[in-house]
Design a protein around this motif. Structure first.
Motif, mmCIF file in Angstrom:
data_model
loop_
_atom_site.group_PDB
_atom_site.id
_atom_site.type_symbol
_atom_site.label_atom_id
_atom_site.label_comp_id
_atom_site.label_asym_id
_atom_site.label_seq_id
_atom_site.Cartn_x
_atom_site.Cartn_y
_atom_site.Cartn_z
ATOM 1 N N SER A 144 -24.001 -3.451 2.735
ATOM 2 C CA SER A 144 -23.047 -4.015 3.884
ATOM 3 C C SER A 144 -22.131 -5.067 3.528
ATOM 4 N N TYR A 188 -24.761 -11.293 10.093
ATOM 5 C CA TYR A 188 -25.957 -10.662 10.916
ATOM 6 C C TYR A 188 -25.712 -9.193 9.963
ATOM 7 N N GLY A 230 -34.098 -17.172 11.397
ATOM 8 C CA GLY A 230 -34.665 -16.455 12.632
ATOM 9 C C GLY A 230 -34.101 -17.014 13.800
ATOM 10 N N GLY A 232 -28.022 -9.561 6.930
ATOM 11 C CA GLY A 232 -29.349 -9.993 7.296
ATOM 12 C C GLY A 232 -29.722 -11.358 6.920
ATOM 13 N N TYR A 263 -29.003 -22.309 6.829
ATOM 14 C CA TYR A 263 -27.726 -21.666 7.134
ATOM 15 C C TYR A 263 -26.374 -22.252 6.733
ATOM 16 N N LYS A 294 -35.829 -13.500 3.670
ATOM 17 C CA LYS A 294 -34.608 -12.638 4.335
ATOM 18 C C LYS A 294 -35.191 -12.326 5.576
ATOM 19 N N PRO A 295 -34.851 -12.842 6.850
ATOM 20 C CA PRO A 295 -33.541 -13.486 6.792
ATOM 21 C C PRO A 295 -33.791 -15.075 6.615
ATOM 22 N N LEU A 329 -28.886 -13.647 9.358
ATOM 23 C CA LEU A 329 -29.380 -14.253 10.778
ATOM 24 C C LEU A 329 -30.120 -12.707 11.137
ATOM 25 N N ALA A 330 -31.186 -13.029 12.034
ATOM 26 C CA ALA A 330 -31.845 -11.827 12.667
ATOM 27 C C ALA A 330 -32.616 -12.392 13.825
#
Length: 339
Positions: A80, A333, A232, A336, A257, A228-229, A338-339
């Motif tokens: 990705s 996203y 959350g 992965g 983040y 990972k992530p 952010l999830a």
């Protein structure tokens, strides 16, 4: 200097005027610019921006197994991440050159061992096909993308070649040294070539260079990788503030983040970023406060300063901050984060 400039010489006044052109004006936006004589290696290049330095490691057949290793691809960001890089930074042109027609919208087609950037027309034309020519193109995309990921991770400028030592250090940092081939490890450790031996009595059983490197790596203490992530996102459909007549606004903060945003390339020049810039000028934040951390954009120091100096001029030149945030969130996203 990473650009070829077209000089205009006014002999009567003894003045040299440089005409960089609109596509090169960003190089003169701030800081110092070094002007020097053209080296012989650039004599045959056309006037304009000099392309990024060629990476000989990408042409080394001995390293091909390393670049195409599943663990290495995962460490670089996964397929990705490759798809995002192709759509965002790979030139924006269809890579299938055997078609007379190309659609304006780009997409990505997965083909072992990676992906290929295609226009919508060629994607429909080639979908389901698996040929050696397409595999070769997908293979080169993976190699170029992994090298780019290494440059970003090690803050190496696009104008410089990556050395084998730097590639090896990246492998150490990301725990993929076992994917390095024996010949590359011997070279990186500067061990003598096994083929060059003297008298028969000097021959001793050799220790594989990969095992020597593994022993050295075991003594290196590296920070634990983030789970990972790394963030959350929780959803509360009925937060207490929603029942208040005058709710107090809460600012969403997440250092993890922001740390990830800082590892991404600058949204303007694609060089390693220095700062996670928070959205300004769109009604976010308040007096003495910042926007939510989720509205952060990776920028290098030069473009971060340029944005704060004149937001409107910055957005006319590079595009809206909102568009940049959407691209960053889309990648977060997709990878992965952010999830």
């Amino acid at each position: 200097m990473r650009a070829l400039l077209q000089p205009v010489i006014v002999r009567e006044l003894g003045v040299v005027l440089l005409k960089p052109g609109s596509e090169l004006m960003s190089l003169f936006g701030g800081g110092r610019v070094l002007i020097e004589r053209q080296p012989e290696s650039m004599a045959n290049l056309e006037t304009g921006r000099v392309p990024d330095a060629r990476q000989p490691l990408g042409d080394d057949t001995a390293l091909r197994s390393f670049f195409l290793n599943d663990k290495v691809i995962h460490a670089a960001g996964g397929i990705s991440g490759l798809d995002y890089w192709l759509l965002r930074y790979a030139g924006g042109r269809c890579q299938y050159e055997h078609s007379d027609y190309h659609y304006h919208e780009m997409t990505v087609m997965h083909h072992e061992p990676g992906s290929i950037l295609l226009c919508g027309y060629c994607d429909n034309l080639l979908r389901g096909q698996h040929t050696e020519a397409l595999a070769s193109l997908a293979r080169q995309n993976v190699i170029s993308w992994v090298l780019n990921s290494i440059r970003v991770a090690l803050s190496i400028d696009n104008a410089r070649e990556i050395s084998l030592a730097e590639l090896s250090w990246w492998a150490v940092r990301y725990g993929v040294t076992d994917a390095l081939p024996e010949s590359a490890v011997r070279n990186a450790l500067r061990l003598p070539d096994e083929g060059k031996i003297g008298r028969e009595s000097d021959i001793t059983p050799s220790v594989p260079a990969t095992s020597i490197l593994a022993e050295k790596v075991s003594k290196v203490t590296l920070p634990e990788p983030l789970p990972k992530p790394i963030v959350g996102v929780l959803v509360d459909p009925e937060p207490p503030q929603s029942f208040m007549r005058r709710p107090k606004r809460l600012r969403w903060q997440c250092r993890e983040y922001l740390a990830w945003v800082k590892t991404q390339p600058c949204e303007c020049c694609h060089q390693p970023s220095d700062d996670p810039h928070h959205l300004i000028g769109w009604g976010q934040g308040g007096m003495g406060t910042k926007a939510h951390d989720i509205f952060a954009i990776p920028l290098c120091r030069k473009h971060h300063t340029e944005l704060h100096n004149d937001r409107l001029a910055f957005e006319r030149k590079y595009g809206s901050q909102l568009e940049m945030i959407i691209k960053v969130l889309d990648r977060a996203y997709a990878l992965g984060v952010l999830a």
